[in-house]
Design a protein around this motif. Structure first.
Motif, PDB file in Angstrom:
ATOM      1  N   ILE A 223       0.783  -1.147   0.120  1.00 51.30           N
ATOM      2  CA  ILE A 223      -0.048  -0.058   0.119  1.00 51.30           C
ATOM      3  C   ILE A 223       1.086   1.227  -0.220  1.00 51.30           C
ATOM      4  O   ILE A 223       1.425   1.628   0.994  1.00 51.30           O
ATOM      5  N   ILE A 224       0.909   1.810  -1.201  1.00 49.75           N
ATOM      6  CA  ILE A 224       1.839   3.018  -1.368  1.00 49.75           C
ATOM      7  C   ILE A 224       0.988   4.308  -1.844  1.00 49.75           C
ATOM      8  O   ILE A 224       0.037   3.985  -2.292  1.00 49.75           O
ATOM      9  N   GLY A 225       1.761   5.281  -1.936  1.00 51.55           N
ATOM     10  CA  GLY A 225       1.148   6.650  -2.463  1.00 51.55           C
ATOM     11  C   GLY A 225       2.223   7.563  -2.710  1.00 51.55           C
ATOM     12  O   GLY A 225       3.438   7.193  -2.935  1.00 51.55           O
ATOM     13  N   ASP A 226       1.778   8.792  -3.233  1.00 57.88           N
ATOM     14  CA  ASP A 226       2.856   9.689  -3.634  1.00 57.88           C
ATOM     15  C   ASP A 226       3.847  10.190  -2.350  1.00 57.88           C
ATOM     16  O   ASP A 226       4.948  10.607  -2.784  1.00 57.88           O
ATOM     17  N   VAL A 227       3.092  10.216  -1.276  1.00 62.28           N
ATOM     18  CA  VAL A 227       3.854  10.504  -0.087  1.00 62.28           C
ATOM     19  C   VAL A 227       3.479   9.239   0.983  1.00 62.28           C
ATOM     20  O   VAL A 227       2.518   9.100   1.234  1.00 62.28           O
ATOM     21  N   VAL A 228       4.587   8.568   1.445  1.00 61.28           N
ATOM     22  CA  VAL A 228       4.392   7.620   2.469  1.00 61.28           C
ATOM     23  C   VAL A 228       5.056   7.688   3.720  1.00 61.28           C
ATOM     24  O   VAL A 228       6.390   8.067   3.617  1.00 61.28           O
ATOM     25  N   VAL A 229       4.427   7.957   4.915  1.00 57.12           N
ATOM     26  CA  VAL A 229       5.122   8.153   6.129  1.00 57.12           C
ATOM     27  C   VAL A 229       4.771   6.974   7.015  1.00 57.12           C
ATOM     28  O   VAL A 229       3.682   6.593   7.332  1.00 57.12           O
ATOM     29  N   ASP A 230       5.991   6.496   7.689  1.00 60.20           N
ATOM     30  CA  ASP A 230       5.829   5.557   8.664  1.00 60.20           C
ATOM     31  C   ASP A 230       6.231   5.596   9.873  1.00 60.20           C
ATOM     32  O   ASP A 230       7.137   6.206  10.113  1.00 60.20           O
ATOM     33  N   PHE A 231       5.429   5.026  10.887  1.00 59.79           N
ATOM     34  CA  PHE A 231       5.917   5.139  12.288  1.00 59.79           C
ATOM     35  C   PHE A 231       5.871   3.555  12.657  1.00 59.79           C
ATOM     36  O   PHE A 231       5.166   2.721  12.845  1.00 59.79           O
ATOM     37  N   GLY A 232       7.456   3.239  12.230  1.00 61.00           N
ATOM     38  CA  GLY A 232       7.580   1.784  12.169  1.00 61.00           C
ATOM     39  C   GLY A 232       8.102   1.369  13.678  1.00 61.00           C
ATOM     40  O   GLY A 232       7.877   2.046  14.669  1.00 61.00           O
ATOM     41  N   ARG A 233       8.791   0.059  13.665  1.00 56.66           N
ATOM     42  CA  ARG A 233       9.217  -0.170  14.905  1.00 56.66           C
ATOM     43  C   ARG A 233      10.283   0.460  15.517  1.00 56.66           C
ATOM     44  O   ARG A 233      11.028   1.068  14.806  1.00 56.66           O
ATOM     45  N   LEU A 234      10.689   0.413  16.764  1.00 56.04           N
ATOM     46  CA  LEU A 234      11.743   1.194  17.325  1.00 56.04           C
ATOM     47  C   LEU A 234      12.596  -0.250  18.114  1.00 56.04           C
ATOM     48  O   LEU A 234      12.296  -1.063  18.383  1.00 56.04           O
ATOM     49  N   GLU A 235      13.743   0.257  18.358  1.00 54.83           N
ATOM     50  CA  GLU A 235      14.608  -0.546  19.104  1.00 54.83           C
ATOM     51  C   GLU A 235      15.298   0.132  20.114  1.00 54.83           C
ATOM     52  O   GLU A 235      15.689   1.182  20.170  1.00 54.83           O
ATOM     53  N   ALA A 236      15.506  -0.274  21.510  1.00 50.57           N
ATOM     54  CA  ALA A 236      15.859   0.370  22.569  1.00 50.57           C
ATOM     55  C   ALA A 236      17.428   0.826  22.148  1.00 50.57           C
ATOM     56  O   ALA A 236      18.291   0.038  21.773  1.00 50.57           O
ATOM     57  N   ARG A 237      17.758   1.865  22.874  1.00 51.71           N
ATOM     58  CA  ARG A 237      19.286   2.315  22.583  1.00 51.71           C
ATOM     59  C   ARG A 237      19.830   1.665  24.019  1.00 51.71           C
ATOM     60  O   ARG A 237      19.003   1.523  25.285  1.00 51.71           O
ATOM     61  N   HIS A 238      21.080   1.130  23.859  1.00 51.47           N
ATOM     62  CA  HIS A 238      21.660   0.132  24.890  1.00 51.47           C
ATOM     63  C   HIS A 238      22.784   1.178  25.685  1.00 51.47           C
ATOM     64  O   HIS A 238      23.444   1.906  25.049  1.00 51.47           O
ATOM     65  N   VAL A 239      22.897   0.924  26.975  1.00 51.47           N
ATOM     66  CA  VAL A 239      24.136   1.337  27.526  1.00 51.47           C
ATOM     67  C   VAL A 239      24.792   0.389  28.208  1.00 51.47           C
ATOM     68  O   VAL A 239      24.365  -0.546  29.257  1.00 51.47           O
ATOM     69  N   PRO A 240      26.066   0.112  27.845  1.00 47.33           N
ATOM     70  CA  PRO A 240      26.901  -1.028  28.267  1.00 47.33           C
ATOM     71  C   PRO A 240      27.120  -0.862  29.802  1.00 47.33           C
ATOM     72  O   PRO A 240      27.169   0.030  30.218  1.00 47.33           O
ATOM     73  N   GLY A 241      26.855  -2.012  30.283  1.00 45.71           N
ATOM     74  CA  GLY A 241      26.937  -2.440  31.591  1.00 45.71           C
ATOM     75  C   GLY A 241      25.703  -2.355  32.453  1.00 45.71           C
ATOM     76  O   GLY A 241      25.541  -2.674  33.824  1.00 45.71           O
ATOM     77  N   LEU A 242      24.579  -1.868  31.750  1.00 43.29           N
ATOM     78  CA  LEU A 242      23.355  -1.938  32.345  1.00 43.29           C
ATOM     79  C   LEU A 242      22.674  -3.391  32.188  1.00 43.29           C
ATOM     80  O   LEU A 242      22.642  -3.591  31.090  1.00 43.29           O
ATOM     81  N   PRO A 243      22.113  -4.037  33.185  1.00 42.04           N
ATOM     82  CA  PRO A 243      21.557  -5.334  33.119  1.00 42.04           C
ATOM     83  C   PRO A 243      19.905  -5.278  32.748  1.00 42.04           C
ATOM     84  O   PRO A 243      19.719  -4.198  32.619  1.00 42.04           O
ATOM     85  N   GLY A 244      19.483  -6.410  32.319  1.00 44.14           N
ATOM     86  CA  GLY A 244      17.938  -6.378  32.403  1.00 44.14           C
ATOM     87  C   GLY A 244      17.304  -6.347  30.833  1.00 44.14           C
ATOM     88  O   GLY A 244      16.183  -6.109  30.919  1.00 44.14           O
ATOM     89  N   ARG A 245      18.169  -6.783  29.753  1.00 48.08           N
ATOM     90  CA  ARG A 245      17.289  -6.483  28.617  1.00 48.08           C
ATOM     91  C   ARG A 245      16.646  -8.132  28.296  1.00 48.08           C
ATOM     92  O   ARG A 245      17.178  -9.060  28.655  1.00 48.08           O
ATOM     93  N   ASP A 246      15.562  -7.730  27.926  1.00 47.78           N
ATOM     94  CA  ASP A 246      14.719  -9.206  27.300  1.00 47.78           C
ATOM     95  C   ASP A 246      15.261  -9.686  25.940  1.00 47.78           C
ATOM     96  O   ASP A 246      16.092  -8.782  25.093  1.00 47.78           O
TER      97      ASP A 246
END
Ligand SMILES: Cc1cc2nc3c(=O)[nH]c(=O)nc-3n(C[C@H](O)[C@H](O)[C@H](O)COP(=O)(O)OP(=O)(O)OC[C@H]3O[C@@H](n4cnc5c(N)ncnc54)[C@H](O)[C@@H]3O)c2cc1C
Length: 398
Positions: A223-246
């Motif tokens: 499904i496309i058009g002359d202008v296509v704007v996506d609100f797509g998936r995100l991914e967390a920014r990581h901080v080394p040393g911080l525990p607890g990622r799923d």
């Protein structure tokens, strides 16, 4: 006195620093940010519809000048929880408690995106071409907005569609320019109670938005058009040393926001499904209570909203949907089984929730962008959702 270090100068970091500094007056709060300005991300939706981009940037030191918060510039390379030290490019910082708010970054998609000022200006330029072609040359065009409404959190896409459709009406080019919303949800705002989703649907119908619902993300590129704007998936920014990622990379916190006895994660990087400014205010207040503070220390209310509640405002182009929830509602399932109330009116929205609404930001950027947009689209004949219909105020959810 505990040394509380808040890392990240986005909405989550700033709201957390404000909440903890005001609510834990015996402790010392430092905000570490890599930039002098706070970007009011929710206002990005107004840039393509004609509001000046500079309104989205608020100088952070000025904003917090009256608050008991040290603002330090720098970028964290890693966190050492055994030593209680953040390794920062501008000099190490020792802490007793660390609050990490690194945000999330968008994954690439085939359409345009709306996550940075540059991207918002690009979308604005493309839309200006479309609207100029329609008004001057009677050229037909199609605008498609797509949201997977999952990790991405769909409401900004829904707002953007309503704002675009309102602008199209204002320019009198409804017959020439189509606005289509493509969503993986079976109904926009499926997350919410059905009566809330129905209000949004009615808004879209009134504004002439075409809907393609229940579309699997894998089929979006059909499904496309002359202008296509996506609100797509995100991914967390990581901080080394911080525990607890799923397994998906999000920081899996407990209900107070903890990933470690002395470390919290707030904002978009946390695993909760609401990547939103209002959820940040909610997290910050729960964290305050977990650290021994009391909501009462923040005052009785912020604007019209009692301090033990949070309001999420959704700009529907010519009306605003206001959804209020108690702070003690569960973050994972806030709209079902709690005393959420919904209310629809004509006043422009607050673009943030929480204490940020009450400080200079409101005047400096947040509220004024919404007001500026409402002034741009208001003209006689534009559908007003509240005209002639009862308000929805104070409908407790079952
Ligand atoms: C177009 C759009 C519309 C939206 N509309 C709404 C809305 O209407 N209502 C609503 O409630 N929400 C809305 N949202 C969502 C809301 O804006 C986000 O949930 C919120 O901005 C997230 O804040 P954050 O602080 O977690 O992340 P960010 O804003 O991404 O901030 C994180 C900050 O931390 C910094 N950082 C990362 N790593 C480090 C490090 N190692 N050291 C130092 N700094 C670091 C980053 O550079 C960044 O500045 C919208 C979002 C978008 C994109």
């Amino acid at each position: 006195m505990r040394r509380i270090l808040v890392i990240g100068g986005g909405i989550a970091g700033v709201e957390s620093a404000l909440t903890l500094a005001r609510g834990l007056s015996d402790d010392h709060v430092t905000l570490l940010t890599h930039s002098d300005v706070l970007r009011v991300m929710p206002d990005l939706v107004y840039v393509p519809t004609g509001v000046a981009a500079h309104r989205m940037e608020v100088p952070v030191r000025e904003l917090l000048a009256a608050e008991p918060i040290d603002v330090v510039l720098g970028e964290v390379a890693s966190i050492d929880l055994a030593e209680h030290v953040a390794r920062v490019d501008t000099g190490d910082i020792a802490f007793d408690i660390v609050v990490v708010a690194p945000g999330a970054a968008p994954l690439p998609t085939s359409g345009l995106q709306l996550q940075t000022l540059d991207q918002a200006e690009l979308v604005r330029d493309r839309l200006d071409e479309v609207f100029a072609g329609a008004t001057a040359e009677d050229e037909r065009a199609s605008i498609v907005v797509r949201t997977c409404a999952d990790d991405a959190w769909g409401p900004p896409a829904y707002e953007f569609v309503a704002l675009l459709a309102a602008r199209r009406c204002m320019l009198d080019v409804e017959r020439l320019v189509s606005v289509t919303l493509v969503t993986a949800e079976l109904q926009p705002f499926q997350w919410f109670e059905p009566h809330v989703a129905d209000v949004v649907l009615e808004a879209f119908t009134g504004l002439g938005v075409e809907l393609a619902t229940g579309v699997p993300e894998a089929r979006f590129d059909d499904i496309i058009g002359d202008v296509v704007v996506d609100f797509g998936r995100l991914e967390a920014r990581h901080v080394p040393g911080l525990p607890g990622r799923d397994e998906h990379g999000w920081y899996a916190t407990d209900s107070d926001g903890r990933v470690h006895a002395d470390a919290f994660v707030v904002g978009d990087a946390a695993c909760h499904p609401f990547k939103s400014a209002f959820a940040v205010a909610w997290q910050a207040r729960r964290m305050l209570v977990a650290l021994g503070g009391s909501l009462d220390s923040l005052g009785e209310r912020v604007g019209d909203v009692p301090i033990d509640a949070i309001e999420h405002h959704v700009d529907l182009g010519t009306s605003t949907l206001r959804i209020r929830m108690p702070v003690d509602a569960k973050l994972h399932d806030p709209w079902l089984g709690h005393d959420a109330t919904v209310h629809l009116d004509d006043a422009p929205p607050d673009r943030l929730a929480g204490l940020l609404v009450g400080v200079e930001l409101t005047r400096a950027g947040g509220r004024s962008a919404a007001h500026a947009h409402r002034a741009l689209v208001t003209r006689p004949g534009l559908p007003h959702l509240t005209a002639g219909r009862p308000r929805l105020a104070s409908h407790p959810t079952p």
